[in-house]
Motif scaffolding. Structure first.
Motif, PDB file in Angstrom:
ATOM      1  N   ARG A  39       0.596  -1.099  -0.111  1.00 50.03           N
ATOM      2  CA  ARG A  39       0.001  -0.100  -0.035  1.00 50.03           C
ATOM      3  C   ARG A  39       1.134   1.326   0.056  1.00 50.03           C
ATOM      4  NH1 ARG A  39      -2.624  -1.150   5.120  1.00 50.03           N
ATOM      5  NH2 ARG A  39      -0.903  -2.820   5.254  1.00 50.03           N
TER       6      ARG A  39
ATOM      7  N   SER B  93       0.599   4.001  -3.055  1.00 57.99           N
ATOM      8  CA  SER B  93       0.187   5.239  -2.894  1.00 57.99           C
ATOM      9  C   SER B  93       1.061   6.403  -3.311  1.00 57.99           C
ATOM     10  CB  SER B  93       0.229   5.530  -1.245  1.00 57.99           C
ATOM     11  OG  SER B  93      -0.150   6.931  -1.082  1.00 57.99           O
TER      12      SER B  93
ATOM     13  N   THR C  85      -3.962   6.666   2.657  1.00 57.03           N
ATOM     14  CA  THR C  85      -3.050   5.591   2.791  1.00 57.03           C
ATOM     15  C   THR C  85      -1.581   6.156   3.743  1.00 57.03           C
ATOM     16  OG1 THR C  85      -3.593   4.762   0.543  1.00 57.03           O
ATOM     17  CG2 THR C  85      -1.547   3.858   1.505  1.00 57.03           C
TER      18      THR C  85
ATOM     19  N   THR D 295      -1.165   2.575   7.688  1.00 58.87           N
ATOM     20  CA  THR D 295      -1.033   1.234   7.126  1.00 58.87           C
ATOM     21  C   THR D 295      -0.841  -0.124   8.017  1.00 58.87           C
ATOM     22  OG1 THR D 295       1.256   1.596   6.940  1.00 58.87           O
ATOM     23  CG2 THR D 295      -0.373   2.102   5.050  1.00 58.87           C
TER      24      THR D 295
ATOM     25  N   SER E 154      -4.901   0.479  -1.267  1.00 58.34           N
ATOM     26  CA  SER E 154      -4.560   1.759  -1.724  1.00 58.34           C
ATOM     27  C   SER E 154      -5.060   2.077  -3.199  1.00 58.34           C
ATOM     28  CB  SER E 154      -3.088   2.153  -1.406  1.00 58.34           C
ATOM     29  OG  SER E 154      -2.946   3.536  -1.735  1.00 58.34           O
TER      30      SER E 154
ATOM     31  N   GLN F 266      -6.979   4.906   1.558  1.00 54.06           N
ATOM     32  CA  GLN F 266      -7.167   3.496   1.770  1.00 54.06           C
ATOM     33  C   GLN F 266      -8.539   2.974   2.236  1.00 54.06           C
ATOM     34  OE1 GLN F 266      -4.271   1.042   4.658  1.00 54.06           O
ATOM     35  NE2 GLN F 266      -5.296   2.610   5.983  1.00 54.06           N
TER      36      GLN F 266
END
Length: 470
Positions: free
Chosen positions: A183, A187, A381, A409, A421, A436
């Motif tokens: 993630r 991002s 995120t 996260t 994400s 997210q």
């Protein structure tokens, strides 16, 4: 004419079926893209063009006969250099791992499923040493830059995979996520990534970071991620903790929309996190899109007391276990930051570890209660966009470890929930911003369905780097 390197996996498969182009055409396009863009970003550890073209030719013949091997036959894919791919070494970004003297004759479960479905393996992507941190640089392979600005970080620890997908060097990649590692780079690089419910995607060998570690898809959009999930969630006896396969598949309900969903929006986790105003505005816009699509949205913070000490106890202990077999000279070869957390992890006792597990279980219970009220939790995120490459934390931030700037996260690795994400905007410097989506354990399909609805609503429109770097 559309460059085949810019197509999604779903579009490639449709093109193969119609005869518009072939797996050889697509693989050549991906290899040409790698040759053009990788010198700027350093996303790949190894590329095997000869093997990839050979597999593409075999796939092309299967499509000619109307007998594709599976869902992604002929689709170019890459694999993070943490996961085993037979026929070549898995070096994990470390000078302490020897390529010679090992057979390298086994695939990780997700890799094996891709091979069964006819995927074309382009090569292995970069990782920090043993995937220990949220940026991608290693003693063995150097620094991986961001596709939007190679002087900035791609994030990590699956930074090579994120950069590769963003730049068209294969539409699908396999990453791993122990604290945000698919993630975070998703991002920073403007792509989609899903950390599935723990056990949904079988993993072997077992991670030294235990049940924090997940395997997940890194793709251009949610539709491709659902396709990849339908492949890599196949059972594998080597992972004793795997979950039963989802019967209906992840693509089946992708178009179900979000009307009626109960969505909680938490911009700061109860004012615990300082979020860049540009990030906050883009994420709020994504939340408003969900409301426009028929979801019931309200601001609500989950009861997530700062769990960083708990995460560090588990994460640093795992890192210490990774290097436990190394002698003094080999330890001197490690990334200094990794060596530091390993020393700290070795000082924890079994009681410290069990106390952390108690906190982890309580956090999981609180999130379970939260999802009795809300179907989905939406957060940024990350609170920032990509910073300078080659450092663990932004310079001048006063922070020490990567967990200081990833507060949204790693908690969901502790709770084992599915979290994704997807890009929702660009900041003033043209760098991607991620939103997210988090759901209750086992609700992976809901996360994918919601992400797909946002993609269909145009949330990520225009968020693509220029191939070849900035």
């Amino acid at each position: 004419m559309t460059d085949l390197a810019d197509l999604t996996a779903t579009d490639l498969v449709a093109g193969y079926a119609s005869g518009a182009f072939s797996p050889v055409d697509a693989t050549r396009a991906a290899l040409e893209r790698i040759e053009r863009v990788d010198p700027a970003v350093n996303a790949f550890v190894r590329v095997d063009a000869e093997d990839a073209l050979g597999r593409a030719a075999e796939s092309q013949e299967r499509w000619r006969r109307g007998e594709p091997a599976g869902l992604v036959d002929g689709v170019p894919v890459s694999v993070k250099d943490i996961l085993l791919v037979r026929g070549g070494p898995t070096l994990r970004g470390s000078l302490t791992v020897r390529a010679e003297g090992q057979a390298w004759d086994e695939d990780a479960p997700a890799v094996a499923r891709l091979r069964e479905h006819g995927a074309v393996f382009l090569g292995k992507t970069t990782t920090p040493e043993f995937a220990w941190k949220g940026v991608t640089d290693s003693p063995r392979h150097g620094v991986t830059g961001n596709p939007y600005d190679p002087q900035r970080t791609a994030g990590g620890s699956s930074g090579g995979s994120a950069a590769a997908v963003a730049l068209g060097a294969g539409p699908l990649s396999l990453g791993t996520d122990g604290g945000g590692s698919v993630r975070i780079p998703a991002s920073f690089c403007g792509i989609f990534a899903l950390k599935p419910t723990y056990g949904r995607v079988p993993l072997y060998p077992a991670s030294p970071f235990g049940t924090l570690a997940h395997v997940g898809p890194m793709t251009r959009d949610a539709r491709d991620a659902a396709l990849l999930m339908d492949v890599i969630t196949g059972p594998d006896w080597r992972d004793w903790s795997q979950l039963d396969r989802v019967t209906d598949g992840f693509r089946d309900g992708l178009g179900g929309g979000v009307a009626g969903l109960r969505v909680a929006y938490s911009s700061t986790f109860g004012s615990q996190v300082a979020v860049d105003p540009r990030v906050a505005a883009a994420v709020r816009n994504a939340v408003e899109r969900l409301a426009d699509l028929g979801a019931y949205v309200e601001e609500a913070d989950p009861d997530v007391a700062e769990p960083v000490d708990t995460f560090h106890t588990l994460w640093f202990s795992g890192a210490a276990r990774v290097v436990q077999h190394l002698g003094k000279e080999q330890r001197e070869m490690l990334d200094p930051g990794l060596r530091e957390i390993c020393d700290q992890g070795a000082r924890y006792s079994a009681l410290d570890y069990l106390a952390a597990m108690d906190v982890r279980m309580a956090l999981g219970q609180r999130m379970g209660r939260f999802h009795n009220r809300y179907d989905l939790l939406v957060t940024p995120t990350l609170p920032i966009t990509a910073f300078e490459a080659g450092v663990e934390v932004p310079k001048g931030s006063g922070q020490h470890r990567w967990t200081a700037w990833t507060p949204f996260t790693y908690p969901f690795n502790l709770t084992q929930q599915p979290a994704a994400s997807l890009p929702c905007g660009l900041d003033a410097d043209g760098l991607p911003i991620g939103v997210q989506l988090v759901a209750a354990r086992h609700a992976d399909a809901l996360v994918l369905r919601t992400a797909h609805a946002l993609y269909e609503a145009g949330i990520a429109e225009g968020i693509r780097p220029t191939p070849g770097g900035s």
